[in-house]
Design an enzyme around this catalytic site. Sequence first.
Site, short mmCIF file in Angstrom:
data_model
loop_
_atom_site.label_atom_id
_atom_site.label_comp_id
_atom_site.label_asym_id
_atom_site.label_seq_id
_atom_site.Cartn_x
_atom_site.Cartn_y
_atom_site.Cartn_z
N GLU A 106 -6.78 4.28 8.26
CA GLU A 106 -6.65 5.72 7.97
C GLU A 106 -7.95 6.26 7.36
O GLU A 106 -8.30 7.44 7.56
CB GLU A 106 -5.43 5.97 7.07
CG GLU A 106 -4.14 5.76 7.87
CD GLU A 106 -2.96 5.24 7.09
OE1 GLU A 106 -2.97 5.29 5.85
OE2 GLU A 106 -2.00 4.77 7.74
N ASN A 166 0.86 -1.19 0.00
CA ASN A 166 0.00 0.00 0.00
C ASN A 166 0.90 1.24 0.00
O ASN A 166 1.52 1.55 1.00
CB ASN A 166 -0.88 -0.05 1.26
CG ASN A 166 -1.69 1.21 1.46
OD1 ASN A 166 -1.83 2.03 0.54
ND2 ASN A 166 -2.25 1.37 2.65
N SER A 173 3.82 -2.36 10.09
CA SER A 173 5.28 -2.24 10.18
C SER A 173 6.02 -3.52 9.77
O SER A 173 7.05 -3.87 10.35
CB SER A 173 5.70 -1.81 11.59
OG SER A 173 5.15 -0.54 11.91
#
Length: 262
Positions: free
Chosen positions: A104, A10, A220
Amino acid sequence: MPRKPLIAGNWKMNVNHIESVGLVQKLAWALTDLKFDPKKAECLVIPPFTDLRTVQIVIEGDRLPISWGAQDVSEHQNGAYTGDVSADMLVKLGCTYVVIGHSERRQYHNESDRTVNEKSRLALDKALTPIICVGEGLGVRRAGEHVEFTLDQVRGALEDIAADAAAKIVIAYEPVWAIGTGEVATPDDAQEVCGAIREELRTRYGDDVADAVRILYGGSVKASGIVALMVKDDVDGVLVGGASLDPQEFALITRFYESPNS
Ligand code: PEP
Protein backbone atom coordinates in the site's frame (compact mmCIF):
# COMPACT_ATOMS: atom_id res chain seq x y z
CA MET A 1 19.29 -21.70 16.23
CA PRO A 2 15.70 -22.41 15.19
CA ARG A 3 13.82 -19.40 13.89
CA LYS A 4 11.13 -18.21 16.30
CA PRO A 5 7.82 -17.81 14.45
CA LEU A 6 6.63 -14.21 14.18
CA ILE A 7 2.91 -13.47 14.03
CA ALA A 8 2.47 -9.80 13.14
CA GLY A 9 -0.81 -7.89 13.05
CA ASN A 10 -0.90 -4.81 10.79
CA TRP A 11 -3.85 -2.69 11.90
CA LYS A 12 -3.34 -0.34 8.93
CA MET A 13 -5.35 2.92 9.28
CA ASN A 14 -7.88 1.41 11.70
CA VAL A 15 -8.37 1.77 15.48
CA ASN A 16 -7.82 5.12 17.20
CA HIS A 17 -5.69 5.44 20.34
CA ILE A 18 -8.69 5.07 22.67
CA GLU A 19 -9.89 1.94 20.87
CA SER A 20 -6.36 0.55 20.87
CA VAL A 21 -6.54 0.00 24.65
CA GLY A 22 -9.48 -2.37 24.27
CA LEU A 23 -8.00 -4.19 21.30
CA VAL A 24 -4.69 -4.88 23.04
CA GLN A 25 -6.42 -5.93 26.27
CA LYS A 26 -8.81 -8.27 24.47
CA LEU A 27 -5.91 -9.77 22.55
CA ALA A 28 -4.03 -10.34 25.81
CA TRP A 29 -7.08 -12.01 27.41
CA ALA A 30 -7.58 -14.23 24.37
CA LEU A 31 -3.90 -15.22 24.44
CA THR A 32 -4.16 -16.06 28.16
CA ASP A 33 -7.31 -18.13 27.56
CA LEU A 34 -5.50 -20.05 24.84
CA LYS A 35 -2.46 -20.53 27.12
CA PHE A 36 -0.20 -18.74 24.64
CA ASP A 37 3.46 -19.52 25.27
CA PRO A 38 5.71 -16.63 24.16
CA LYS A 39 8.63 -19.06 23.92
CA LYS A 40 6.88 -20.75 21.00
CA ALA A 41 5.99 -17.69 18.92
CA GLU A 42 6.28 -13.92 18.99
CA CYS A 43 3.08 -11.88 18.94
CA LEU A 44 3.51 -8.42 17.38
CA VAL A 45 0.97 -5.64 16.88
CA ILE A 46 1.55 -2.85 14.36
CA PRO A 47 -0.85 0.04 15.10
CA PRO A 48 -1.02 3.48 13.45
CA PHE A 49 1.57 6.00 14.71
CA THR A 50 -1.02 7.83 16.78
CA ASP A 51 -1.68 4.71 18.89
CA LEU A 52 1.91 3.78 19.65
CA ARG A 53 2.31 5.60 22.97
CA THR A 54 -0.97 4.20 24.28
CA VAL A 55 -0.15 0.67 23.12
CA GLN A 56 3.29 0.97 24.74
CA ILE A 57 1.78 2.03 28.07
CA VAL A 58 -0.80 -0.79 28.09
CA ILE A 59 1.70 -3.51 27.14
CA GLU A 60 4.49 -2.33 29.44
CA GLY A 61 2.12 -1.51 32.30
CA ASP A 62 0.51 -4.95 32.26
CA ARG A 63 3.68 -6.78 31.13
CA LEU A 64 1.82 -8.38 28.24
CA PRO A 65 3.58 -10.95 26.03
CA ILE A 66 3.14 -8.74 22.96
CA SER A 67 5.64 -6.67 20.98
CA TRP A 68 4.73 -3.56 19.03
CA GLY A 69 6.06 -1.80 15.97
CA ALA A 70 5.24 0.84 13.37
CA GLN A 71 3.80 0.71 9.86
CA ASP A 72 6.41 2.95 8.25
CA VAL A 73 9.45 5.12 8.98
CA SER A 74 11.10 8.08 7.29
CA GLU A 75 14.24 7.50 5.24
CA HIS A 76 15.59 10.71 6.79
CA GLN A 77 17.20 11.02 10.21
CA ASN A 78 15.38 14.24 11.19
CA GLY A 79 14.68 17.72 9.86
CA ALA A 80 12.22 19.48 7.57
CA TYR A 81 10.16 16.49 6.45
CA THR A 82 6.61 17.46 7.39
CA GLY A 83 4.44 14.50 8.25
CA ASP A 84 7.31 11.99 8.49
CA VAL A 85 8.20 10.01 11.60
CA SER A 86 11.84 9.19 12.33
CA ALA A 87 13.42 5.93 13.43
CA ASP A 88 14.66 7.62 16.63
CA MET A 89 11.08 8.61 17.49
CA LEU A 90 9.92 5.01 17.04
CA VAL A 91 12.75 3.69 19.19
CA LYS A 92 11.77 6.16 21.94
CA LEU A 93 8.26 4.70 21.78
CA GLY A 94 9.68 1.24 22.44
CA CYS A 95 9.08 -0.04 18.90
CA THR A 96 11.25 -3.01 17.98
CA TYR A 97 9.93 -3.56 14.45
CA VAL A 98 8.92 -1.38 11.52
CA VAL A 99 7.12 -2.41 8.35
CA ILE A 100 8.88 -1.11 5.24
CA GLY A 101 7.67 -1.17 1.64
CA HIS A 102 4.17 -2.48 2.27
CA SER A 103 2.39 -2.76 -1.09
CA GLU A 104 0.00 0.00 0.00
CA ARG A 105 2.98 2.35 0.53
CA ARG A 106 4.44 1.29 -2.82
CA GLN A 107 1.08 1.80 -4.55
CA TYR A 108 -0.28 4.97 -2.91
CA HIS A 109 2.99 6.71 -2.01
CA ASN A 110 5.12 5.59 -4.95
CA GLU A 111 7.74 3.99 -2.73
CA SER A 112 10.49 2.45 -4.82
CA ASP A 113 12.94 -0.34 -4.00
CA ARG A 114 15.50 2.41 -3.45
CA THR A 115 13.31 4.07 -0.80
CA VAL A 116 12.72 0.69 0.80
CA ASN A 117 16.49 0.15 0.89
CA GLU A 118 17.16 3.59 2.43
CA LYS A 119 14.50 3.09 5.09
CA SER A 120 15.75 -0.41 5.87
CA ARG A 121 19.36 0.73 6.28
CA LEU A 122 18.33 3.56 8.59
CA ALA A 123 16.10 1.25 10.65
CA LEU A 124 18.95 -1.26 11.06
CA ASP A 125 21.34 1.52 12.13
CA LYS A 126 18.86 2.40 14.88
CA ALA A 127 18.39 -1.23 15.98
CA LEU A 128 14.84 -1.39 14.63
CA THR A 129 14.04 -4.64 12.84
CA PRO A 130 12.68 -3.93 9.36
CA ILE A 131 9.87 -6.13 8.09
CA ILE A 132 10.50 -5.66 4.38
CA CYS A 133 7.43 -6.38 2.26
CA VAL A 134 7.74 -7.77 -1.24
CA GLY A 135 5.35 -9.46 -3.63
CA GLU A 136 3.87 -9.40 -7.09
CA GLY A 137 0.59 -8.13 -8.53
CA LEU A 138 -1.90 -10.25 -10.39
CA GLY A 139 -0.52 -9.49 -13.88
CA VAL A 140 2.97 -10.63 -12.92
CA ARG A 141 1.58 -13.76 -11.27
CA ARG A 142 -0.47 -14.62 -14.38
CA ALA A 143 2.61 -14.15 -16.52
CA GLY A 144 4.43 -16.67 -14.30
CA GLU A 145 7.10 -14.10 -13.40
CA HIS A 146 6.29 -13.86 -9.67
CA VAL A 147 9.49 -15.44 -8.36
CA GLU A 148 11.89 -13.30 -10.38
CA PHE A 149 9.82 -10.14 -9.76
CA THR A 150 9.84 -10.71 -6.01
CA LEU A 151 13.54 -11.58 -5.91
CA ASP A 152 14.28 -8.32 -7.75
CA GLN A 153 12.48 -6.43 -4.99
CA VAL A 154 14.49 -8.35 -2.39
CA ARG A 155 17.76 -7.53 -4.18
CA GLY A 156 16.80 -3.84 -4.33
CA ALA A 157 15.90 -3.76 -0.66
CA LEU A 158 19.17 -5.39 0.42
CA GLU A 159 21.60 -3.25 -1.54
CA ASP A 160 24.65 -2.27 0.56
CA ILE A 161 23.35 -4.13 3.62
CA ALA A 162 26.13 -6.23 5.13
CA ALA A 163 25.65 -9.81 6.32
CA ASP A 164 25.57 -9.08 10.06
CA ALA A 165 22.79 -6.52 9.56
CA ALA A 166 20.95 -8.66 7.00
CA ALA A 167 20.67 -11.51 9.51
CA LYS A 168 18.34 -9.33 11.62
CA ILE A 169 15.90 -8.50 8.83
CA VAL A 170 12.43 -9.99 8.46
CA ILE A 171 11.07 -10.36 4.92
CA ALA A 172 7.33 -10.62 4.30
CA TYR A 173 6.20 -12.15 1.02
CA GLU A 174 2.80 -10.62 0.32
CA PRO A 175 1.36 -11.27 -3.13
CA VAL A 176 -0.57 -8.07 -3.79
CA TRP A 177 -3.50 -9.95 -5.31
CA ALA A 178 -4.03 -11.74 -1.99
CA ILE A 179 -4.04 -8.67 0.30
CA GLY A 180 -7.45 -7.77 1.65
CA THR A 181 -9.16 -9.70 -1.13
CA GLY A 182 -9.99 -12.98 0.59
CA GLU A 183 -7.79 -14.69 -2.07
CA VAL A 184 -5.18 -16.66 -0.18
CA ALA A 185 -2.16 -18.04 -1.97
CA THR A 186 -1.95 -21.78 -1.40
CA PRO A 187 0.64 -22.95 1.11
CA ASP A 188 2.63 -24.30 -1.86
CA ASP A 189 2.51 -20.88 -3.55
CA ALA A 190 3.80 -19.30 -0.33
CA GLN A 191 6.56 -21.90 0.03
CA GLU A 192 7.65 -21.51 -3.59
CA VAL A 193 8.45 -17.81 -3.17
CA CYS A 194 9.58 -17.92 0.48
CA GLY A 195 11.95 -20.76 -0.44
CA ALA A 196 13.31 -18.77 -3.40
CA ILE A 197 13.89 -15.76 -1.12
CA ARG A 198 15.86 -17.93 1.30
CA GLU A 199 17.98 -19.30 -1.55
CA GLU A 200 18.66 -15.73 -2.71
CA LEU A 201 19.84 -14.91 0.83
CA ARG A 202 22.03 -18.03 0.81
CA THR A 203 23.67 -17.05 -2.46
CA ARG A 204 24.18 -13.48 -1.33
CA TYR A 205 25.21 -13.92 2.30
CA GLY A 206 25.81 -17.62 3.01
CA ASP A 207 24.14 -20.21 5.23
CA ASP A 208 24.22 -18.36 8.56
CA VAL A 209 22.23 -15.40 7.29
CA ALA A 210 19.88 -17.49 5.14
CA ASP A 211 19.09 -19.72 8.09
CA ALA A 212 18.61 -16.80 10.52
CA VAL A 213 16.28 -14.52 8.53
CA ARG A 214 12.58 -14.97 9.21
CA ILE A 215 10.40 -15.00 6.11
CA LEU A 216 6.70 -14.34 6.59
CA TYR A 217 3.72 -14.88 4.34
CA GLY A 218 0.93 -12.29 4.18
CA GLY A 219 -2.36 -12.08 2.33
CA SER A 220 -5.84 -12.74 3.77
CA VAL A 221 -4.46 -15.06 6.47
CA LYS A 222 -7.09 -16.53 8.82
CA ALA A 223 -6.89 -18.95 11.74
CA SER A 224 -8.45 -21.69 9.61
CA GLY A 225 -5.49 -21.73 7.21
CA ILE A 226 -2.58 -21.00 9.53
CA VAL A 227 -1.36 -24.52 10.25
CA ALA A 228 -1.09 -25.45 6.57
CA LEU A 229 1.07 -22.36 6.03
CA MET A 230 3.24 -22.76 9.11
CA VAL A 231 4.23 -26.35 8.32
CA LYS A 232 6.02 -25.11 5.21
CA ASP A 233 9.82 -25.15 5.60
CA ASP A 234 10.45 -21.54 4.67
CA VAL A 235 7.39 -19.86 6.17
CA ASP A 236 8.43 -18.53 9.58
CA GLY A 237 5.32 -16.59 10.40
CA VAL A 238 2.62 -14.37 8.95
CA LEU A 239 1.81 -10.71 8.44
CA VAL A 240 -1.90 -10.36 9.07
CA GLY A 241 -4.07 -7.38 8.10
CA GLY A 242 -7.85 -7.66 8.47
CA ALA A 243 -7.85 -10.62 10.85
CA SER A 244 -5.57 -8.81 13.31
CA LEU A 245 -8.47 -6.48 14.17
CA ASP A 246 -10.36 -9.44 15.66
CA PRO A 247 -8.54 -10.28 18.90
CA GLN A 248 -9.89 -13.83 19.17
CA GLU A 249 -9.01 -14.65 15.57
CA PHE A 250 -5.54 -13.09 15.88
CA ALA A 251 -4.89 -14.96 19.13
CA LEU A 252 -5.84 -18.24 17.42
CA ILE A 253 -3.41 -17.46 14.60
CA THR A 254 -0.67 -16.62 17.12
CA ARG A 255 -1.20 -19.87 18.99
CA PHE A 256 -1.10 -21.89 15.72
CA TYR A 257 1.33 -24.44 17.22
CA GLU A 258 -1.43 -25.94 19.41
CA SER A 259 -4.08 -26.04 16.67
CA PRO A 260 -5.51 -29.37 15.57
CA ASN A 261 -3.35 -30.79 12.73
CA SER A 262 -0.26 -28.83 13.84
C1 PEP B 1 -1.43 -6.83 5.03
O1 PEP B 1 -1.94 -5.73 5.17
O2 PEP B 1 -0.21 -6.92 5.07
C2 PEP B 1 -2.30 -7.97 4.79
C3 PEP B 1 -1.74 -9.12 4.56
O3 PEP B 1 -3.67 -7.75 4.84
P1 PEP B 1 -4.83 -8.87 4.84
O4 PEP B 1 -4.45 -9.92 5.86
O5 PEP B 1 -6.07 -8.14 5.20
O6 PEP B 1 -4.87 -9.45 3.45
